[in-house]
Design a protein around this motif. Structure first.
Motif, PDB file in Angstrom:
ATOM      1  N   UNK A 196       3.626  11.348  -8.500  1.00 41.36           N
ATOM      2  CA  UNK A 196       2.928  11.844  -9.698  1.00 41.36           C
ATOM      3  C   UNK A 196       2.128  13.106  -9.381  1.00 41.36           C
ATOM      4  N   UNK A 197       1.514  13.140  -8.214  1.00 45.43           N
ATOM      5  CA  UNK A 197       0.717  14.293  -7.808  1.00 45.43           C
ATOM      6  C   UNK A 197       1.587  15.535  -7.622  1.00 45.43           C
ATOM      7  N   UNK A 198       2.713  15.375  -6.946  1.00 40.11           N
ATOM      8  CA  UNK A 198       3.622  16.505  -6.722  1.00 40.11           C
ATOM      9  C   UNK A 198       4.190  17.008  -8.045  1.00 40.11           C
ATOM     10  N   UNK A 199       4.584  16.075  -8.916  1.00 38.68           N
ATOM     11  CA  UNK A 199       5.121  16.458 -10.226  1.00 38.68           C
ATOM     12  C   UNK A 199       4.085  17.229 -11.032  1.00 38.68           C
ATOM     13  N   UNK A 200       2.849  16.742 -11.024  1.00 38.70           N
ATOM     14  CA  UNK A 200       1.783  17.432 -11.758  1.00 38.70           C
ATOM     15  C   UNK A 200       1.543  18.826 -11.190  1.00 38.70           C
ATOM     16  N   UNK A 201       1.599  18.962  -9.872  1.00 37.74           N
ATOM     17  CA  UNK A 201       1.411  20.264  -9.239  1.00 37.74           C
ATOM     18  C   UNK A 201       2.518  21.232  -9.653  1.00 37.74           C
TER      19      UNK A 201
ATOM     20  N   UNK B   2       0.845  -1.194   0.000  1.00 39.41           N
ATOM     21  CA  UNK B   2       0.000   0.000   0.000  1.00 39.41           C
ATOM     22  C   UNK B   2       0.879   1.242   0.000  1.00 39.41           C
ATOM     23  N   UNK B   3       1.875   1.262   0.886  1.00 39.07           N
ATOM     24  CA  UNK B   3       2.766   2.421   0.994  1.00 39.07           C
ATOM     25  C   UNK B   3       3.523   2.670  -0.305  1.00 39.07           C
ATOM     26  N   UNK B   4       3.957   1.605  -0.962  1.00 38.28           N
ATOM     27  CA  UNK B   4       4.695   1.774  -2.217  1.00 38.28           C
ATOM     28  C   UNK B   4       3.801   2.372  -3.302  1.00 38.28           C
ATOM     29  N   UNK B   5       2.556   1.889  -3.393  1.00 40.52           N
ATOM     30  CA  UNK B   5       1.633   2.445  -4.386  1.00 40.52           C
ATOM     31  C   UNK B   5       1.270   3.890  -4.056  1.00 40.52           C
ATOM     32  N   UNK B   6       1.121   4.199  -2.758  1.00 36.72           N
ATOM     33  CA  UNK B   6       0.833   5.575  -2.364  1.00 36.72           C
ATOM     34  C   UNK B   6       2.007   6.485  -2.702  1.00 36.72           C
ATOM     35  N   UNK B   7       3.219   5.987  -2.534  1.00 34.17           N
ATOM     36  CA  UNK B   7       4.406   6.784  -2.853  1.00 34.17           C
ATOM     37  C   UNK B   7       4.486   7.139  -4.320  1.00 34.17           C
TER      38      UNK B   7
END
Length: 66
Positions: free
Chosen positions: A26-31, A16-21
């Protein structure tokens, strides 16, 4: 809130942690690039593999978490 402190209802295991990472990266990069955010996080359980002590492996089918 991120990680184990977030009340997500997901199991507190490494997959779970690896998928969240990956999702968070991706979220930070998109931001930073001011592009579209990724879709909301969804955990994909691949199941688990266990050994019975006699050299035989048992595959546990995936339990669906949302």
């Amino acid at each position: 809130m991120l990680g184990d402190l977030a009340a997500t209802g997901l199991p507190g295991v490494a997959p779970v942690a690896m998928q969240q990472g990956v999702w968070l990266a991706k979220s930070i990069t998109a931001f930073e690039r001011r592009t579209d955010q990724p879709k909301p996080f969804k955990y994909s359980d691949k199941g688990s593999l266990g050994e019975d002590g006699n050299g035989k492996f048992d595959y546990a089918t995936a339990i669906k978490y949302t």
